[in-house]
Design a protein around this motif. Structure first.
Motif, short mmCIF file in Angstrom:
data_model
loop_
_atom_site.label_atom_id
_atom_site.label_comp_id
_atom_site.label_asym_id
_atom_site.label_seq_id
_atom_site.Cartn_x
_atom_site.Cartn_y
_atom_site.Cartn_z
N GLY A 78 75.70 -1.50 17.03
CA GLY A 78 76.71 -1.83 16.03
C GLY A 78 77.95 -0.97 16.11
O GLY A 78 78.89 -1.15 15.32
N ARG A 79 78.00 -0.05 17.08
CA ARG A 79 79.20 0.77 17.27
C ARG A 79 80.31 -0.06 17.90
O ARG A 79 80.03 -1.06 18.57
CB ARG A 79 78.90 1.99 18.15
CG ARG A 79 77.91 2.96 17.55
CD ARG A 79 77.95 4.30 18.28
NE ARG A 79 77.61 4.17 19.69
CZ ARG A 79 76.37 4.28 20.16
NH1 ARG A 79 75.36 4.49 19.35
NH2 ARG A 79 76.13 4.17 21.46
N PRO A 80 81.57 0.33 17.74
CA PRO A 80 82.67 -0.43 18.35
C PRO A 80 82.54 -0.47 19.87
O PRO A 80 82.24 0.54 20.51
CB PRO A 80 83.92 0.35 17.92
CG PRO A 80 83.50 1.11 16.70
CD PRO A 80 82.05 1.44 16.90
N ILE A 81 82.78 -1.64 20.44
CA ILE A 81 82.67 -1.87 21.88
C ILE A 81 83.97 -2.48 22.37
O ILE A 81 84.59 -3.31 21.70
CB ILE A 81 81.50 -2.82 22.19
CG1 ILE A 81 80.16 -2.25 21.70
CG2 ILE A 81 81.45 -3.14 23.69
CD1 ILE A 81 79.71 -1.01 22.44
N CYS A 82 84.39 -2.09 23.58
CA CYS A 82 85.56 -2.67 24.23
C CYS A 82 85.13 -3.31 25.54
O CYS A 82 84.44 -2.67 26.35
CB CYS A 82 86.62 -1.60 24.48
SG CYS A 82 88.10 -2.21 25.31
N CYS A 83 85.51 -4.57 25.76
CA CYS A 83 85.16 -5.29 26.98
C CYS A 83 86.44 -5.71 27.70
O CYS A 83 87.40 -6.15 27.06
CB CYS A 83 84.34 -6.54 26.66
SG CYS A 83 82.80 -6.22 25.81
N VAL A 84 86.45 -5.57 29.02
CA VAL A 84 87.62 -5.91 29.82
C VAL A 84 87.21 -6.90 30.91
O VAL A 84 86.21 -6.70 31.61
CB VAL A 84 88.25 -4.66 30.46
CG1 VAL A 84 89.44 -5.06 31.34
CG2 VAL A 84 88.70 -3.68 29.38
N PHE A 85 88.00 -7.96 31.06
CA PHE A 85 87.79 -9.00 32.07
C PHE A 85 89.08 -9.13 32.88
O PHE A 85 90.15 -9.29 32.28
CB PHE A 85 87.48 -10.34 31.42
CG PHE A 85 86.40 -10.28 30.36
CD1 PHE A 85 85.10 -10.63 30.66
CD2 PHE A 85 86.71 -9.85 29.07
CE1 PHE A 85 84.11 -10.58 29.67
CE2 PHE A 85 85.73 -9.79 28.09
CZ PHE A 85 84.43 -10.15 28.39
N THR A 86 89.01 -9.08 34.20
CA THR A 86 90.23 -9.10 35.02
C THR A 86 90.10 -10.06 36.18
O THR A 86 89.09 -10.07 36.88
CB THR A 86 90.54 -7.69 35.56
OG1 THR A 86 90.63 -6.77 34.47
CG2 THR A 86 91.86 -7.69 36.31
N LEU A 87 91.13 -10.87 36.39
CA LEU A 87 91.25 -11.73 37.55
C LEU A 87 92.51 -11.33 38.31
O LEU A 87 93.60 -11.32 37.74
CB LEU A 87 91.35 -13.20 37.13
CG LEU A 87 90.17 -13.75 36.33
CD1 LEU A 87 90.49 -15.15 35.82
CD2 LEU A 87 88.90 -13.76 37.16
N LEU A 88 92.36 -10.99 39.58
CA LEU A 88 93.50 -10.62 40.42
C LEU A 88 93.94 -11.85 41.20
O LEU A 88 93.18 -12.40 41.99
CB LEU A 88 93.12 -9.49 41.37
CG LEU A 88 94.21 -8.99 42.33
CD1 LEU A 88 95.42 -8.49 41.55
CD2 LEU A 88 93.66 -7.91 43.25
N ASP A 89 95.18 -12.29 40.97
CA ASP A 89 95.69 -13.52 41.58
C ASP A 89 96.59 -13.29 42.79
O ASP A 89 96.80 -14.21 43.58
CB ASP A 89 96.46 -14.33 40.54
CG ASP A 89 95.58 -14.78 39.39
OD1 ASP A 89 94.41 -15.15 39.65
OD2 ASP A 89 96.03 -14.75 38.23
N GLY A 90 97.14 -12.10 42.93
CA GLY A 90 98.02 -11.86 44.06
C GLY A 90 98.61 -10.47 44.05
O GLY A 90 98.68 -9.81 43.01
N ILE A 91 99.05 -10.03 45.23
CA ILE A 91 99.79 -8.78 45.37
C ILE A 91 101.26 -9.13 45.51
O ILE A 91 101.64 -9.99 46.32
CB ILE A 91 99.32 -7.99 46.60
CG1 ILE A 91 97.84 -7.60 46.43
CG2 ILE A 91 100.17 -6.75 46.81
CD1 ILE A 91 97.24 -6.97 47.67
#
Length: 219
Positions: A78-91
């Motif tokens: 029940g503690r605060p959680i941070c989730c990160v999702f990343t899609l790399l599309d190009g340089i």
């Protein structure tokens, strides 16, 4: 269109706000497409960030693992959680070294979680997680037996706030560099599924399921 996620100072980007959005549909698209999620939490004042598989059901993120998993225990606490999702599309290659960048789509989500105890919900989570990893697989593999299910915890995290930030397009060079001799442009990046490699101990005559074959670039 569904209503946006709530925003607060923790979920509001400070830089280039025009690249951000709190629209649910756009955020779901990135969450569902991302193969991995990085989950951040603190335990006894020590920060951790752990990559893991995930699935989504509405505004709820689902995670599974060992009942002894530090990650699962943190989410279920029940503690605060941070989730990160990343899609790399190009340089993005600019004329100036300092203006190089990336085209990307990234979601940062905040919430609190709990353990799933209801067996029907746990079975649904097993199916969603398997289907997220490999669509169509749930019906073409052996499903969890009682011992496996008992040894596996499922944590459900309700998204309370979420923000999408993205960049697309070419380089943003300064005007004085535009007539220079240096190449500029975008190098697209794609994640593809290659030709399946059978297990070394696969018995003769066991064919690859058509749904899996259809996911490959050679399929």
């Amino acid at each position: 269109m569904s209503c946006p996620f709530a925003q607060s100072p923790r979920s509001t980007p400070n830089r280039i706000p025009k690249r951000s959005s709190s629209e649910r549909d756009s955020i779901y698209e990135v969450i569902d497409a991302a193969p991995l999620c990085h989950v951040g939490f603190t335990q006894q004042e020590q920060p951790f960030v752990i990559p893991t598989l995930h699935a989504r059901s509405g505004d709820t993120l689902l995670f599974h693992g060992s009942t002894q998993s530090r990650l699962l225990q943190a989410i279920a606490s029940g503690r605060p959680i941070c989730c990160v999702f990343t899609l790399l599309d190009g340089i993005v290659a600019a004329r100036s070294a300092m203006h190089h960048s990336m085209n990307y789509r990234s979601v940062v989500a905040f919430g609190t979680g709990r353990l799933l105890e209801d067996e029907a919900l746990r079975q649904q989570a097993f199916r969603l997680t398997t289907e997220k990893l490999l669509p169509g697989r749930w019906e073409t593999c052996r499903q969890p037996n009682e011992a496996e299910a008992k040894a596996t915890a499922i944590a459900a995290l309700m998204i309370e706030e979420a923000t999408l930030k993205q960049r697309s397009g070419g380089p943003n060079d300064i005007e004085s560099d535009l007539s220079g001799p240096f190449w500029a442009g975008v190098l697209p990046i794609q994640t593809v599924i290659g030709k399946p490699i059978p297990a070394d101990d696969l018995p003769p005559g066991v064919e690859i399921p058509s749904r899996i074959a259809s996911l490959t670039t050679s399929g």
